[in-house]
Design a protein around this motif. Structure first.
Motif, short mmCIF file in Angstrom:
data_model
loop_
_atom_site.label_atom_id
_atom_site.label_comp_id
_atom_site.label_asym_id
_atom_site.label_seq_id
_atom_site.Cartn_x
_atom_site.Cartn_y
_atom_site.Cartn_z
N PHE A 84 0.74 -0.79 -0.11
CA PHE A 84 -0.22 0.43 -0.04
C PHE A 84 0.96 1.13 -0.14
CE2 PHE A 84 -3.74 -2.56 2.50
CZ PHE A 84 -4.02 -3.14 1.00
N ARG A 85 1.89 1.34 0.76
CA ARG A 85 2.40 2.24 0.94
C ARG A 85 3.18 2.60 -0.05
NH1 ARG A 85 5.04 5.96 4.80
NH2 ARG A 85 2.90 5.44 6.67
N THR A 145 1.46 4.18 -2.60
CA THR A 145 1.16 6.08 -2.55
C THR A 145 1.73 6.45 -2.40
OG1 THR A 145 -0.30 4.90 -1.46
CG2 THR A 145 -0.23 7.02 -1.21
N PRO A 201 -10.30 9.89 -3.19
CA PRO A 201 -9.95 9.83 -2.70
C PRO A 201 -8.39 9.52 -2.96
CG PRO A 201 -11.48 7.84 -3.02
CD PRO A 201 -11.81 9.26 -3.74
N THR A 231 -5.39 11.10 -0.59
CA THR A 231 -4.16 10.65 0.37
C THR A 231 -3.58 11.78 -0.02
OG1 THR A 231 -5.23 8.78 -1.45
CG2 THR A 231 -2.36 8.95 -0.08
N GLY A 250 -12.41 8.17 4.70
CA GLY A 250 -12.20 7.00 3.70
C GLY A 250 -13.08 6.76 4.94
N ALA A 296 -15.72 3.48 7.02
CA ALA A 296 -16.70 2.83 5.66
C ALA A 296 -17.89 3.26 5.41
CB ALA A 296 -17.18 1.86 7.16
N TRP A 321 -16.97 4.27 2.01
CA TRP A 321 -16.84 3.75 1.05
C TRP A 321 -18.13 3.07 0.75
CZ3 TRP A 321 -12.60 4.25 -1.40
CH2 TRP A 321 -11.42 4.47 -0.87
N GLU A 372 -18.91 2.66 -3.14
CA GLU A 372 -18.61 1.80 -4.34
C GLU A 372 -20.40 1.97 -4.99
OE1 GLU A 372 -17.26 -1.50 -1.64
OE2 GLU A 372 -16.02 -1.10 -3.17
N PHE A 427 -5.83 4.58 -4.79
CA PHE A 427 -6.73 3.74 -4.13
C PHE A 427 -7.10 1.98 -5.11
CE2 PHE A 427 -10.62 5.36 -5.94
CZ PHE A 427 -11.36 4.18 -6.00
N ARG A 439 -4.65 -0.26 -4.04
CA ARG A 439 -4.43 -0.73 -3.53
C ARG A 439 -5.36 -2.46 -2.96
NH1 ARG A 439 -5.96 4.35 -0.83
NH2 ARG A 439 -3.59 5.23 -0.74
N GLU A 440 -6.74 -1.55 -4.78
CA GLU A 440 -7.41 -2.80 -4.17
C GLU A 440 -6.89 -4.32 -4.68
OE1 GLU A 440 -11.53 -1.92 -5.07
OE2 GLU A 440 -11.10 -0.61 -5.27
N ALA A 482 -5.05 -5.43 -1.98
CA ALA A 482 -4.90 -7.10 -1.59
C ALA A 482 -5.68 -8.08 -2.18
CB ALA A 482 -6.74 -5.54 -0.94
N GLU A 483 -6.37 -8.13 -2.89
CA GLU A 483 -6.73 -9.29 -4.48
C GLU A 483 -5.63 -9.84 -3.75
OE1 GLU A 483 -8.99 -8.50 -7.44
OE2 GLU A 483 -10.56 -7.22 -5.74
N GLU A 507 -4.78 -11.81 -0.60
CA GLU A 507 -5.83 -12.71 -0.64
C GLU A 507 -5.67 -13.50 -1.18
OE1 GLU A 507 -10.17 -11.43 -0.42
OE2 GLU A 507 -9.10 -10.01 1.21
N LEU A 556 -8.74 1.93 1.73
CA LEU A 556 -9.34 1.50 0.61
C LEU A 556 -10.18 0.74 1.74
CD1 LEU A 556 -7.96 -2.30 -0.54
CD2 LEU A 556 -7.66 -1.19 2.02
N THR A 602 -5.15 7.02 4.79
CA THR A 602 -5.18 7.42 3.61
C THR A 602 -4.02 6.70 2.98
OG1 THR A 602 -4.96 9.61 3.38
CG2 THR A 602 -6.89 9.56 3.64
#
Lengths: 468, 195, 180, 280
Positions: free
Chosen positions: A33-34, A37, A198, A202, A225, A227, A230, A234, A454, A457-458, A461-462, A465, C41, C142
């Motif tokens: 993430f960082r 960014t 978003p 940042t 940001g 919940a 978002w 979305e 962002f 980032r998703e 994250a995916e 996972e 996110l 963020t």
């Protein structure tokens, strides 16, 4: 010996199969993430730019000055400075308009349609494509306004209460165009800015000086940001994509109505809407590549815009290119099948008339050369892909030229046939609009994140996972 | 910031200013100022002897009121009621301001100091040929200006017919009125003016 | 703790999505209902844990689109069919097939405008100043930090207990009490 | 209880460390994060002083936030109101010159000549029933009377100069129709549209001004409702009927018959509002 060779071959096949099974990563491993960014936001915040940026921006800036000059002369003297005449009343202005608005289509297509189709690879390129859409539509909208002859009265195109108690002629395809293009521009701004919020937040949080903090702080509108944010975001973003998808299809269809509702031979055809839309996506993807390939090199973004992206975009260009080629063939078939002499003549005139070199160059750069995209080598290597995209952009401009000028210059009555010869002002306006487009792109790259942070980032994250 | 071309177009338009070429195109309105001619007037003064289109003056009686230098008597064509009405209307517009509604020479301008014209009911004018009136309207008489540019020949003849009617009205007796109209006259107090 | 409180809530920082999800689940089990999470996110599954149902945005967009479409159609019908009837090529005054493109465009415009407006209204934006911005390290919310905040409006809210909960039951890195 | 206020903490050098509440023995101290170890002491983190503000996302004070929100809400209304104002402005006398007396070389008074002396409109505007143009009187027409009366009046000097120099007087035009508009006085007047319908009560104007906007919407108003535009036959020119402001169509049976007769010769409303009726 033989056995071992066979085993080796088998193992290689299995290894390859395994490699193919696991999808190629959309973000290179090791990015966090960082790191993304810093990488993407740093371009804006550090404010250091490669030499290529300065040279390109300098050239673009000079061209913008040229454009301003051409527009000033146009406003002072009138559209007579262009090569247009009767019957070729549309000339370069409408050619450029259709070309630019077509280029704009890729942005919305990447952002909206691929979002709806859950094509995650769009996440790294959608921001730049959206910005490209905005700037291309702005360039496009400029041309019909300049072509009005009296651009300062452009607001007469809109329905508003006025002392004339008069309304636009809503049954005209040209008025549909006004609504389609202005809606498209507005919705594109919405879409682009919504996606930007978003990321601007940042930047606000990472900015080091007060001025940037305040500017980005205002632009971010207080995005936290949360919940809640978002969830609504979305939902709204998906709905915007859902609205943009039919919109993007409608815009170039409406543009094609400008032609196809007229009885000019070479225009009056039902294939126009789908064929225009495919052509738009074709040139749009080419333009995205033309911009993205140098930028990812200059700014070291290879880890977020990977070869997989280039490959996918190459494939989209190949498909839409084939649709466009089919459109050319179908045009000829319809002309033959219609039995209409004027219609048949318009096709023959394209091939062997005074503008024949343009037509054959079009066939070469828009149909023949793009066939190289069948080879993965071309799709996955930036340099050949860049030139393929360049060829397509040129080809699509030539296509608009052939449709606008070559159809108009010879219609039913031979006594009214005339040639269109572009003047220096025509060329200056065309290249000036290119300069404007690229100047805006470079400024955008300078001041706002060119890749959606962002959404990358998703992707990370995916992939985390997926790996787990 | 994100829509420079549009803003730019608007800004440049501001510099150029609101030009309305179609509102004022190269067509000139009558007496409009124009730098084209030395007198800066769009309308040209008439050349001497110019004949208006459709008015080739072949009929001396109708256009000049004189034949071989002699003022004519009578009208170029039989007088109709329609013509009399027209004459009344034109008389009231152009003549009555001085000559008065009844032709005695007491119009509103005369009341403000304009020299009084002679009454139409003088014997001299009752006896004057129709050509005399035509001549006066066309060329003026004494302090009276020419009305040639304001009253067309046909209108002049209509006015003359109406003057004759006015003159007749002064000397007419009740026997001259058709029996059917006498009651109507009495009802209106015997007044027989211009209206 | 009822009534006006000068405390906005107690916020805790986490270093991963999983930690945030875990903490939210735990807080939910603990009986806290008024919570908000902050992340760089969208965190999958968090809405369910926080007990949030879908968004009102679709209703806004539908309404906006409907208003846009009706405006579009009746603007055309009224303008050139009723206010100043235009006869073009003998077409009917209410020539609906020709009114479709503009009706469609205005529907999209209305829907898109409503979508953006819904983001403003439903999210309470713009709000340039907010208590959570004062949380230490919130600038990383963020980038790569995740926050969970139990709001003071929660019926069971007690700053000390919430703090204790975060520090004992979750993997929070920092815990901060936020003032309004 | 302590209230956090934006402007206060934004003051330079303001490093506030205030105790808050009475609930904890240890009290609250600013700037110290709570760690797992010192759980017993609970600390409130205050907004930092100016020195370390740069890393804070709290960039704006609540007041700025409120102003921004208000501005954002007000802006669309301002745009709409601005549009409405512009629309109203387009009908005002600034762009249309309605009700705006303009300077003329000779301060000609219709009030005196028409209202006072009862001179008919056509005495000067001779071609109004015959051609598209109503006709401006030439100097000769003025001098028809002014060669004898008011011969020394200074205000009439331009008229006398005009006669001697044979140069027409340059009047300032009030009614300037766009050149793409085809307008014919004669058809309107002959059909029974009174002068006053467009030029207002000229008889009471000491110096002439424009009475209507002459915008297309104004033209259309009559072309859409032709019956309401007619005046009784005698009222077209002649004073005083021409200026009967309280005359009503439905109250006058003769006039009603007249209007019906006139209307019979007028094209339908559809034709009257066709583009080519006025743009030829």
């Amino acid at each position: 010996m033989i056995i071992s060779e066979q085993t080796q071959a088998k193992e290689e096949t299995r290894a390859r199969a395994e490699r193919d099974e696991r999808p190629e990563p959309l973000v290179r491993p090791g990015e966090t993430f960082r790191s993304v960014t810093d990488k993407i936001g740093g371009i804006v915040l550090a404010g250091r730019h490669p030499l290529g940026w300065w040279i390109s921006f300098g050239i673009a800036f000079l061209l913008v000055m040229g454009l301003f000059y051409a527009i000033a002369v146009l406003l002072a003297i009138g559209v007579g400075i262009w090569g247009i005449n009767i019957p070729v009343a549309w000339g370069f202005a409408i050619t450029n308009f259709v070309w630019w608005i077509g280029i704009g289509h890729a942005g919305t297509l990447i952002s909206a349609i691929l979002l709806l189709l859950f094509q995650k690879w769009r996440n790294s390129i959608n921001r730049l494509a959206e910005a490209m859409t905005l700037f291309a539509v702005a360039c496009a909208a400029m041309f019909p306004l300049l072509h009005l002859g009296r651009p300062w009265a452009f607001f007469w195109l809109l329905p508003y209460p006025n002392g004339m108690e008069l309304w636009p002629q809503f049954r005209s395809a040209l008025v549909w165009d006004v609504f389609a293009v202005s809606t498209y521009f507005t919705v594109s701004v919405f879409f682009w800015y919504t996606g930007l919020v978003p990321d601007v937040a940042t930047l606000r949080d990472r900015a080091k000086n007060r001025f940037s903090q305040v500017i980005f702080g205002i632009m971010a509108l207080g995005w936290r940001g949360s919940a809640n944010h978002w969830r609504n975001y979305e939902s709204a973003y998906l709905l915007l994509a859902g609205l943009s998808t039919p919109l993007v299809l409608s815009v170039h269809s409406v543009v094609s109505f400008d032609f196809s509702t007229a009885i000019v031979p070479g225009w009056h055809s039902t294939i126009f809407p789908p064929y225009f839309v495919a052509g738009a996506v074709y040139s749009g993807f080419a333009m995205v590549l033309n911009i993205m390939i140098p930028l990812r090199k200059w700014y070291g973004l290879e880890s977020v815009v990977t070869e997989k992206h280039l490959d996918n975009m190459g494939k989209v260009m190949l498909v839409t290119g084939l649709i466009v080629a089919y459109g050319y063939i179908f045009d000829m078939f319809t002309a033959w099948y219609s039995g209409d002499a004027a219609e048949q003549y318009s096709v023959v005139n394209r091939a062997i008339g005074p503008y024949a070199p343009v037509f054959w160059l079009l066939m070469l750069v828009n149909v023949v050369l793009p066939q190289s995209l069948w080879w993965p080598y071309v799709r996955k290597n930036p340099v050949p892909l860049f030139f393929a995209a360049l060829s397509i952009n040129l080809g699509m401009w030539l296509e608009r030229f052939v449709i606008v000028v070559v159809s108009l210059h010879r219609d039913f009555v031979p006594s009214s046939w005339r040639m269109f010869i572009p003047t220096g002002w025509d060329w200056l306006t065309l290249f000036g609009s290119l300069g404007l487009f690229f100047a805006l792109i470079f400024l955008f790259v300078r001041f706002l994140p060119m890749v959606s942070i962002f959404e990358v980032r998703e992707l990370i994250a995916e992939e985390k996972e997926g790996a787990a | 910031m994100k829509t420079p071309p549009l803003l730019l177009t608007i800004a440049v338009c501001g510099l150029v200013g609101c030009r309305y070429e179609m509102r004022t195109d190269s067509r000139l309105k009558p007496y409009q100022e124009t730098p084209f001619f030395a007198d800066r007037n769009s309308s040209r003064p008439l050349v001497d002897g110019v004949v208006p289109r459709g008015e080739a003056r072949t009929d001396d009686f109708f256009y000049t009121g004189e034949i071989n230098g002699h003022l004519v008597r009578g009208f170029p064509a039989p007088v109709t009621l329609e013509q009399l009405r027209k004459g009344r209307e034109r008389f009231n517009i152009y003549c009555s301001v001085c000559h008065g509604i009844t032709g005695v020479g007491d119009g509103t301008i005369v009341q403000r100091g304009f020299p009084a014209p002679p009454s139409f009911h003088e014997q001299r004018l009752r006896d004057a040929p129709e050509g005399h009136f035509f001549h006066v309207i066309t060329y003026g008489y004494g302090v009276m200006y020419s009305y040639a540019s304001r009253v067309e020949p046909a209108e002049r003849w209509a006015i003359i017919a109406y003057i004759r009617a006015l003159q007749l009205a002064r000397s007419a007796r009740i026997d001259d009125v058709p029996p059917g109209e006498r009651a109507h006259l009495a009802e209106n107090g015997g007044e027989n003016g211009g209206q | 703790m009822k009534g006006f409180s000068t405390i906005y809530g107690v916020i805790a920082e986490f270093n991963s999505e999983d930690a945030l999800r875990e903490a939210a689940r735990s807080a939910r089990e603990h009986g806290y209902r008024h919570m908000d999470a902050f992340s760089p996110l969208p965190v999958k599954g968090l809405d369910g844990i926080l007990g949030r149902k879908g968004s009102w945005a679709p209703v806004w967009v539908f309404t906006g689109g409907l208003i846009g479409a009706l405006t579009g159609y009746f603007m055309q019908l009224w303008g050139i069919g009723m206010n100043f009837p235009f006869n073009v090529g003998g077409r009917a005054l209410n020539s609906w097939p020709l009114f479709i493109p503009i009706t469609f465009e205005l529907m999209v415009l209305g829907g898109a405008t409503a979508a953006v407006l819904s983001l403003f209204v439903l999210n309470g934006l713009p709000r340039l100043n907010h208590p959570v911005f004062a949380a230490p390290g919130f600038e990383r919310a963020t980038t790569d930090a995740f926050f969970l905040c139990v709001l003071s409006t929660d019926p069971d809210f007690d700053p000390v207990l919430v703090r204790r909960f975060f520090l004992q039951e979750t993997s929070a890195i920092t815990v901060t009490e936020l003032r309004r | 209880m302590i209230q956090a206020r934006g402007p206060e903490w934004m003051r330079p050098g303001c490093r506030r460390r205030k105790r808050i509440g009475t609930r904890q023995k240890g009290g609250y101290r600013s700037g110290i994060r709570i760690s797992r170890e010192n759980i017993r002491g609970a600390f409130l983190v205050l907004p930092p002083a100016r020195g370390d503000r740069w890393n804070m996302p709290q960039i704006f004070s609540p007041r700025v936030s409120l102003w921004f929100k208000t501005a954002l809400i007000v802006a669309p209304f301002a745009v709409v109101l601005g549009g409405l104002a512009a629309y109203r402005f387009s009908y005002s006398s600034y762009p249309t010159q309605v009700n705006l007396p303009l300077d003329q070389p000779v301060p000609f008074s219709h009030q005196h000549h028409v209202g006072g002396l009862g001179i008919d409109c056509q005495y000067c505007h001779t071609t109004v029933t015959k051609t598209a143009d109503a006709g401006m009187p030439d100097t000769y027409t003025c001098m028809t009377c002014h060669s004898q009366i008011w011969t020394e009046a200074p205000v009439l000097q331009p008229v006398r100069d005009s006669l001697s120099s044979r140069m027409p007087i340059r009047w300032t035009r009030l009614h300037n129709l766009a050149d793409y508009v085809y307008f014919d006085h004669s058809i309107h007047v002959n059909k029974g549209i009174s002068c006053t319908k467009c030029h207002g009560d000229v008889e009471s104007m000491p110096i002439t001004w424009k009475k209507v906007t002459l915008q297309m919407g104004w033209c259309l108003e009559c072309h859409r409702h032709p019956a309401a535009a007619f005046s009784p036959p005698d009222a077209v020119f002649q004073p005083p009927q021409v200026f009967t402001l309280n005359w009503r169509l439905d109250a006058d049976p003769d006039a009603k018959r007249f209007v019906q007769k006139q209307l019979a010769g007028v094209p339908s409303v559809r034709e009257l509002t066709d583009c080519w009726t006025c743009h030829r």
